[in-house]
Design a protein around this motif. Structure first.
Motif, mmCIF file in Angstrom:
data_model
loop_
_atom_site.group_PDB
_atom_site.id
_atom_site.type_symbol
_atom_site.label_atom_id
_atom_site.label_comp_id
_atom_site.label_asym_id
_atom_site.label_seq_id
_atom_site.Cartn_x
_atom_site.Cartn_y
_atom_site.Cartn_z
ATOM 1 N N TYR A 157 0.716 -1.206 0.211
ATOM 2 C CA TYR A 157 0.156 0.116 -0.062
ATOM 3 C C TYR A 157 0.813 1.365 0.081
ATOM 4 O O TYR A 157 0.555 2.154 -0.658
ATOM 5 N N ALA A 158 2.224 1.134 0.678
ATOM 6 C CA ALA A 158 2.844 2.349 0.602
ATOM 7 C C ALA A 158 3.511 2.538 -0.547
ATOM 8 O O ALA A 158 3.810 3.895 -1.101
ATOM 9 N N ALA A 159 3.985 1.883 -1.231
ATOM 10 C CA ALA A 159 4.673 1.654 -2.633
ATOM 11 C C ALA A 159 3.687 1.848 -3.747
ATOM 12 O O ALA A 159 4.080 2.652 -4.700
ATOM 13 N N ARG A 160 2.590 1.438 -3.792
ATOM 14 C CA ARG A 160 1.400 1.464 -4.838
ATOM 15 C C ARG A 160 2.175 1.303 -6.005
ATOM 16 O O ARG A 160 2.235 2.098 -6.889
ATOM 17 N N PRO A 161 2.860 -0.196 -6.235
ATOM 18 C CA PRO A 161 3.714 -0.303 -7.471
ATOM 19 C C PRO A 161 2.820 -0.500 -8.441
ATOM 20 O O PRO A 161 1.751 -0.798 -8.418
ATOM 21 N N ARG A 162 3.162 0.041 -9.797
ATOM 22 C CA ARG A 162 2.396 -0.266 -11.026
ATOM 23 C C ARG A 162 2.581 -1.679 -11.499
ATOM 24 O O ARG A 162 1.452 -2.437 -11.871
ATOM 25 N N ARG A 163 3.514 -2.337 -11.362
ATOM 26 C CA ARG A 163 4.047 -3.778 -11.683
ATOM 27 C C ARG A 163 5.036 -4.226 -10.640
ATOM 28 O O ARG A 163 6.012 -3.577 -10.201
ATOM 29 N N ALA A 164 4.926 -5.468 -10.421
ATOM 30 C CA ALA A 164 5.786 -6.297 -9.526
ATOM 31 C C ALA A 164 6.160 -7.638 -10.190
ATOM 32 O O ALA A 164 5.352 -8.141 -10.953
ATOM 33 N N LEU A 165 7.387 -8.051 -9.385
ATOM 34 C CA LEU A 165 7.765 -9.488 -10.228
ATOM 35 C C LEU A 165 8.063 -10.251 -9.002
ATOM 36 O O LEU A 165 8.553 -9.809 -8.194
ATOM 37 N N LEU A 166 7.523 -11.662 -9.019
ATOM 38 C CA LEU A 166 7.675 -12.566 -8.042
ATOM 39 C C LEU A 166 8.387 -13.816 -8.656
ATOM 40 O O LEU A 166 8.131 -14.078 -9.635
ATOM 41 N N LEU A 167 8.941 -14.586 -7.668
ATOM 42 C CA LEU A 167 9.353 -15.814 -8.191
ATOM 43 C C LEU A 167 8.281 -16.969 -7.749
ATOM 44 O O LEU A 167 7.561 -16.587 -6.791
ATOM 45 N N THR A 185 7.948 -1.910 -13.939
ATOM 46 C CA THR A 185 8.270 -2.692 -12.777
ATOM 47 C C THR A 185 8.904 -1.813 -11.653
ATOM 48 O O THR A 185 9.861 -1.384 -11.758
ATOM 49 N N ASP A 186 8.338 -1.796 -10.442
ATOM 50 C CA ASP A 186 8.951 -1.069 -9.582
ATOM 51 C C ASP A 186 8.944 -1.544 -8.071
ATOM 52 O O ASP A 186 9.204 -1.194 -7.099
ATOM 53 N N MET A 187 8.754 -2.888 -8.149
ATOM 54 C CA MET A 187 8.954 -3.840 -6.885
ATOM 55 C C MET A 187 9.099 -5.282 -7.054
ATOM 56 O O MET A 187 8.471 -5.921 -8.001
ATOM 57 N N ILE A 188 10.011 -5.607 -6.381
ATOM 58 C CA ILE A 188 10.427 -7.263 -6.629
ATOM 59 C C ILE A 188 10.221 -7.856 -5.102
ATOM 60 O O ILE A 188 10.814 -7.064 -4.103
ATOM 61 N N ILE A 189 9.677 -9.077 -5.033
ATOM 62 C CA ILE A 189 9.607 -9.512 -3.628
ATOM 63 C C ILE A 189 10.033 -11.027 -3.735
ATOM 64 O O ILE A 189 9.955 -11.688 -4.448
ATOM 65 N N ILE A 222 20.962 -8.939 -8.330
ATOM 66 C CA ILE A 222 19.489 -8.374 -8.392
ATOM 67 C C ILE A 222 19.311 -7.132 -7.728
ATOM 68 O O ILE A 222 18.819 -6.334 -8.097
ATOM 69 N N ALA A 223 20.106 -7.060 -6.409
ATOM 70 C CA ALA A 223 19.881 -5.776 -5.423
ATOM 71 C C ALA A 223 20.623 -4.821 -6.222
ATOM 72 O O ALA A 223 20.117 -3.468 -5.994
ATOM 73 N N ASP A 224 21.833 -5.060 -6.831
ATOM 74 C CA ASP A 224 22.302 -3.770 -7.624
ATOM 75 C C ASP A 224 21.584 -3.349 -8.653
ATOM 76 O O ASP A 224 21.572 -2.052 -8.962
ATOM 77 N N PHE A 225 20.882 -4.155 -9.586
ATOM 78 C CA PHE A 225 20.024 -3.747 -10.730
ATOM 79 C C PHE A 225 18.861 -2.973 -10.095
ATOM 80 O O PHE A 225 18.619 -1.814 -10.508
ATOM 81 N N CYS A 226 18.384 -3.260 -8.735
ATOM 82 C CA CYS A 226 17.251 -2.632 -8.270
ATOM 83 C C CYS A 226 17.645 -1.259 -7.674
ATOM 84 O O CYS A 226 16.699 -0.380 -8.064
ATOM 85 N N GLU A 227 19.017 -1.153 -7.290
ATOM 86 C CA GLU A 227 19.301 0.276 -6.850
ATOM 87 C C GLU A 227 19.546 0.957 -7.928
ATOM 88 O O GLU A 227 19.307 2.190 -7.795
ATOM 89 N N SER A 228 20.009 0.609 -9.057
ATOM 90 C CA SER A 228 20.028 1.391 -10.370
ATOM 91 C C SER A 228 18.872 1.694 -11.019
ATOM 92 O O SER A 228 19.007 2.949 -11.587
ATOM 93 N N ARG A 229 17.985 1.030 -10.817
ATOM 94 C CA ARG A 229 16.754 1.244 -11.518
ATOM 95 C C ARG A 229 15.716 1.850 -10.741
ATOM 96 O O ARG A 229 14.444 2.164 -11.093
ATOM 97 N N GLY A 230 15.870 2.059 -9.484
ATOM 98 C CA GLY A 230 14.882 2.612 -8.363
ATOM 99 C C GLY A 230 13.676 1.623 -8.353
ATOM 100 O O GLY A 230 12.474 1.936 -7.926
ATOM 101 N N VAL A 231 13.933 0.250 -8.306
ATOM 102 C CA VAL A 231 12.974 -0.655 -8.003
ATOM 103 C C VAL A 231 13.099 -1.098 -6.737
ATOM 104 O O VAL A 231 14.240 -1.491 -6.023
#
Length: 388
Positions: free
Chosen positions: A93-103, A147-151, A171-180
């Motif tokens: 709810y806080a992030a309100r992501p438009r799109r998310a990626l899950l395993l 995509t703005d969230m990965i769990i 994955i963390a480095d990618f998220c840091e660089s892309r603001g995910v």
């Protein structure tokens, strides 16, 4: 009419079992410490009940300070909630992501929380014999421009598998660089060998002040490791203080009761309890896995306090009796319901058919005490008529 054989949203539904059968089951469906709530935590919760006429501290200051001292992160990075599920929904709810990626498969509340927050959800389905992310680039190929969230579960539920440290760092480095926003669910990390070294929380203490992986959020809970499922106590570490404030405001105040806060502070001091529980799980998990494999099941090499396993369609009750071939041919046309069969023995396991990427024949069992694990294996050996 209730049906205690249908796949439920979660394990641990002892109430439905008791309502139908009149007694409590031996519950392998919920991955909670078989040692139960530490006595010091029970006593602290009891004393806190005398303070229940007053509101609990909405900021959990004493609890956050205790967590910070134990895990070596600033107290201002910590938020405490009403169990891990509460924080998962708050983060969505806080992030309100438009799109998310899950395993896939993964804890089903991730998807529910994300969709309830309006997000579109994509899934990464790894190779069937691996069930984890081996190649960061293949996983990240599914990241869309919006995509703005990965769990990710570390270890993942229901497989019990962790992502390789280097793959997770990529994955963390990618998220840091892309603001995910990267949410790492470490609710079962305390059961993992060298959990201190493998937890992302402990990476922060070794990083420079300029690099905090501000987009990473690590989720923890007292639920599983300290047997506090009924008290409801979870916490998370979020270096991005603006986002932490949004998580706090995404749900009601006073989320953590006086009793839960007191029990959490007491539990953190239980180093002997931790050592005893880790030793028990480390000893019993391979023993239980070996017993399941001897029955002909395919068992994932989980690192937590539970094991996911598959019962091949060719296995059926009485499969060593050649005179039952005709019945066996009939049984092969449908997958047996092992959860239902075990309930007649007073035992519950977790049916995993509702998880994405799995299906009929997949189950999860907690790792409990030696005597309890033997009771489960003995019941299974009777069902399949196999001498273990």
């Amino acid at each position: 009419m209730t049906d205690d054989h249908r796949p439920s949203a979660h394990g641990g539904d002892w109430y439905s079992f008791q309502e139908k059968r009149g007694f409590l089951p031996l519950d392998f469906s919920a991955n909670v410490s078989p040692l139960g709530l530490p006595e010091s935590a029970r006593a602290a919760a009891g004393r806190a009940l005398y303070e229940s006429a007053r509101y609990p501290d909405p900021d959990c200051r004493a609890l956050r300070k205790a967590i910070a001292q134990e895990y070596g992160v600033p107290a201002e990075w910590i938020f405490c909630g009403n169990g891990a599920a509460d924080i998962i929904y708050r983060a969505a709810y806080a992030a309100r992501p438009r799109r998310a990626l899950l395993l896939a498969p993964c804890f089903e509340e991730y998807e529910r929380a994300l969709r309830s927050a309006g997000a579109e959800v994509d899934f990464y389905f790894p190779d069937a014999d691996r069930f984890t992310i081996r190649d960061a680039s293949r996983f990240l190929e599914l990241v869309h421009p919006d995509t703005d969230m990965i769990i990710l579960g570390e270890p993942n539920n229901p497989t019990g598998l962790c992502t390789d440290r280097e793959v997770l760092a990529q994955i963390a480095d990618f998220c840091e660089s892309r603001g995910v926003r990267l949410v790492l669910d470490e609710c079962f990390m305390d059961f993992v060998e060298d959990s201190e070294g493998r937890s992302w929380i402990h990476r922060w203490s070794s990083l420079s002040e300029e690099i905090h992986y501000r987009n990473v959020c690590v989720l923890r809970a007292f639920t599983k490791f300290y047997g506090m499922a009924g008290l409801r106590l979870g916490w998370c570490v979020i270096p991005d203080l603006d986002f932490l404030r949004k998580v706090q405001l995404a749900g009601p105040p006073w989320a953590v009761s006086c009793a839960a806060q007191a029990a959490g502070i007491a539990a953190l001091k239980e180093h002997g309890y931790r050592e005893e529980l880790r030793a028990l799980v480390a000893r019993e998990r391979p023993r239980l896995a070996e017993g399941l494999e001897r029955l002909g099941f395919f068992v994932l090499p989980g690192e937590a306090n539970f094991l996911a396993f598959y019962v091949p369609a060719g296995l059926y009750p009485g499969n060593t009796d050649l005179t039952k071939k005709r019945a066996a041919d009939s049984m092969r046309k449908k997958q047996i319901n092992l959860d239902e069969l075990l309930r007649s023995y007073g035992i519950m396991i977790r049916d995993l058919r509702s998880f994405r990427g799995l299906g009929s024949g997949w189950y999860r069992t907690a790792v409990r005490t030696k005597e309890e694990n033997e009771r489960l294996l003995n019941a299974l050996s009777e069902i399949f008529e196999v001498n273990l």
